[in-house]
Design a protein around this motif. Structure first.
Motif, PDB file in Angstrom:
ATOM      1  N   ARG A  30      -3.153  31.912  37.000  1.00 55.36           N
ATOM      2  CA  ARG A  30      -3.706  32.011  38.354  1.00 55.36           C
ATOM      3  C   ARG A  30      -5.020  32.734  39.167  1.00 55.36           C
ATOM      4  O   ARG A  30      -4.782  34.155  39.207  1.00 55.36           O
ATOM      5  CB  ARG A  30      -1.869  33.137  38.500  1.00 55.36           C
ATOM      6  N   ASP A  31      -5.790  31.748  39.326  1.00 52.54           N
ATOM      7  CA  ASP A  31      -6.984  32.419  38.767  1.00 52.54           C
ATOM      8  C   ASP A  31      -6.790  32.745  40.270  1.00 52.54           C
ATOM      9  O   ASP A  31      -6.931  32.277  41.401  1.00 52.54           O
ATOM     10  CB  ASP A  31      -7.907  30.949  39.108  1.00 52.54           C
ATOM     11  N   LEU A  32      -7.945  34.175  40.987  1.00 55.51           N
ATOM     12  CA  LEU A  32      -8.693  34.144  42.469  1.00 55.51           C
ATOM     13  C   LEU A  32      -9.938  33.535  42.318  1.00 55.51           C
ATOM     14  O   LEU A  32     -10.853  33.248  41.335  1.00 55.51           O
ATOM     15  CB  LEU A  32      -8.989  35.154  42.167  1.00 55.51           C
ATOM     16  N   THR A  50      -5.764  33.041  46.164  1.00 50.10           N
ATOM     17  CA  THR A  50      -4.757  32.050  45.460  1.00 50.10           C
ATOM     18  C   THR A  50      -4.551  30.761  46.254  1.00 50.10           C
ATOM     19  O   THR A  50      -3.936  30.170  45.333  1.00 50.10           O
ATOM     20  CB  THR A  50      -3.645  32.649  44.457  1.00 50.10           C
ATOM     21  N   TYR A  52      -4.448  27.901  47.107  1.00 49.59           N
ATOM     22  CA  TYR A  52      -5.454  26.772  46.252  1.00 49.59           C
ATOM     23  C   TYR A  52      -5.231  25.507  47.574  1.00 49.59           C
ATOM     24  O   TYR A  52      -6.561  24.870  48.091  1.00 49.59           O
ATOM     25  CB  TYR A  52      -4.650  26.242  44.888  1.00 49.59           C
TER      26      TYR A  52
END
Length: 229
Positions: A30-32, A50, A52
């Motif tokens: 769950r990338d920042l 996050t 997106y």
């Protein structure tokens, strides 16, 4: 997608950036992700998030050719992008986070190694000291490594940060580069599990209520139960 040789480097760069974001969206992390646009100066378009969909919307907006033509600083100074990117990690206190990475999409037409008091070596040291590896995908259709003169500068510089320089001459090489960067940018996933506990004391609670009812009935019905022995 890169469809013909007539595609501009700008369009190819934006398409590659969007593809990379979508690859990370589908991954296990769950990338920042933050979005930065640069020319002669570097600008943060979307801080770390996050969200997106908002990130992709921002990318669509700066991908518009008309917007690009109105961009005030249409040069290419890559080291300012790196410097601003490291500062962004620091501003959000993410320098100790897991899996930090910076990815630059550019046509690579930049020979600048010194701008005023800012030097490329100082900027690279800043990235290395803060453990932010830089990867760069140089989008120039049908032009391999060193076919673009500044490749000599940027391959050495980018590799020095612990990242990698990709001379992307075709759609296939861009996709392969993104695949390798995606595999390299790993982190730690923390999972917190919650369980719903079923109460097991219902029978005892019912027995206690019955005892209280019996006691109340005895107290009200018999005088002897109204005093302690």
């Amino acid at each position: 997608q890169l469809k013909t040789q007539s595609d501009t480097a700008f369009s190819n760069t934006m398409a590659a950036a969007e593809y990379f974001i979508r690859v990370r969206m589908k991954g296990r992390y769950r990338d920042l992700i933050a979005l930065e646009q640069f020319g002669n100066e570097a600008y943060v378009i979307t801080p770390f998030t996050t969200d997106y969909e908002n990130l992709l919307l921002s990318l669509k907006m700066i991908s518009d050719v008309n917007e690009w033509q109105r961009f005030p600083d249409q040069g290419t100074i890559i080291m300012k992008a790196i410097d601003e990117g490291v500062d962004l990690f620091n501003a959000f206190d993410f320098l100790d986070s897991s899996g930090n990475i910076m990815v630059i999409f550019s046509d690579g037409q930049d020979n600048n190694v010194q701008i005023g008091s800012m030097s490329l070596d100082r900027v690279l040291k800043k990235a290395v000291d803060n453990k932010v590896p830089v990867y760069m995908i140089r989008t120039a259709y049908a032009r391999g490594l060193y076919d673009v003169v500044p490749d000599q500068v940027w391959k050495r510089a980018i590799d020095a940060t612990g990242g990698r320089f990709y001379p992307a001459a075709s759609q296939e090489t861009i996709m392969q580069a993104i695949k390798e960067i995606d595999a390299a940018s790993t982190g730690r996933v923390e999972v917190r599990e919650y369980a719903v506990k079923q109460p097991r004391y219902a029978r005892f609670a019912l027995a206690a209520v019955l005892c209280w009812i019996v006691a109340l009935g005895l107290q009200m019905g018999f005088r002897m139960f109204r005093t302690f022995p």
